[in-house]
Design a protein around this motif. Structure first.
Motif, mmCIF file in Angstrom:
data_model
loop_
_atom_site.group_PDB
_atom_site.id
_atom_site.type_symbol
_atom_site.label_atom_id
_atom_site.label_comp_id
_atom_site.label_asym_id
_atom_site.label_seq_id
_atom_site.Cartn_x
_atom_site.Cartn_y
_atom_site.Cartn_z
ATOM 1 N N CYS A 112 18.633 -50.342 -73.671
ATOM 2 C CA CYS A 112 17.753 -49.435 -74.254
ATOM 3 C C CYS A 112 17.339 -49.926 -75.659
ATOM 4 N N ALA A 132 15.501 -50.190 -70.073
ATOM 5 C CA ALA A 132 14.570 -48.804 -70.106
ATOM 6 C C ALA A 132 12.997 -49.282 -70.415
ATOM 7 N N HIS A 162 12.275 -41.565 -72.258
ATOM 8 C CA HIS A 162 13.719 -41.628 -72.282
ATOM 9 C C HIS A 162 14.289 -42.036 -70.834
ATOM 10 N N PRO A 205 12.476 -44.807 -75.963
ATOM 11 C CA PRO A 205 13.692 -44.353 -75.443
ATOM 12 C C PRO A 205 14.551 -43.996 -76.543
ATOM 13 N N LEU A 240 20.494 -41.936 -73.537
ATOM 14 C CA LEU A 240 21.030 -42.785 -72.652
ATOM 15 C C LEU A 240 22.494 -42.834 -72.443
#
Length: 188
Positions: free
Chosen positions: A37, A76, A81, A103, A108
């Protein structure tokens, strides 16, 4: 120590360069799922292409309802998200940003902690905000391992510093030590 099923990595400012170094140091035989992410990617296809040039493992964008796969890096997508569901599949959400981020690393990490528990490693790299600190605390409460980049080694120290202050770490190391550490933890 339980088998490591997944690794989640969060970064922001300075993240693409840090990811390139870390992913390039992972053993090509690694069969653990690696989920990334990054706040810095407005185009995840471009980020995937850049990371693929450095990674020993295939790099793809994570997609809704897709299974989480071992032996590859899943990134991501921007403006969603990314969550891990119990069936070890991805879910995407357009819920409000968390800590100004979507995100969100916290989202996560928290969802991965619920699914993988003590079979999870969470990694916080460079970044200029506190996203990831609360998620890292969730990972540690669930029995997972926390690895944080040494703040003085990061391009932006705020994210690793916030993670250390709120959640602490099992390992706080320089970026060039992370790949070998992860390889040892996952392949022994």
């Amino acid at each position: 120590m339980p088998a490591i099923e997944a690794i989640v990595i969060g970064c922001s400012t300075g993240g693409p360069g840090a990811l390139a170094l870390l992913l390039g140091a992972l053993d090509q035989r690694l069969q653990t799922s690696v989920i990334v992410c990054s706040h810095t990617a407005s185009n995840s296809h471009l980020l995937c292409d850049v990371l693929a040039q450095h990674s020993t493992l295939p790099v793809i964008e994570a997609c809704e309802r897709e299974p989480i796969r071992g032996g590859m890096i899943q990134v991501a997508p921007p403006d969603y998200h990314l969550l891990v569901e119990r069936g070890r599949r991805f879910a995407l959400s357009v819920d409000e940003p968390v800590g100004f981020s979507r995100p969100s690393i916290d989202v996560l990490f928290a969802s991965a902690a619920e699914v993988y528990g003590n079979g999870l490693i969470a990694v916080i790299l460079t970044g200029a905000n506190a996203d990831g600190a609360a998620g890292l605390a969730c990972v540690r409460r669930a029995g997972g391992l926390a690895i944080v980049q040494q703040p003085d080694d990061a391009a932006a120290a705020a994210m690793p510093r916030a993670a250390l202050e709120l959640a602490g770490a099992d390992h706080c190391v320089a970026l060039d030590e992370m790949g070998p550490l992860i390889n040892r933890l996952c392949m022994t």
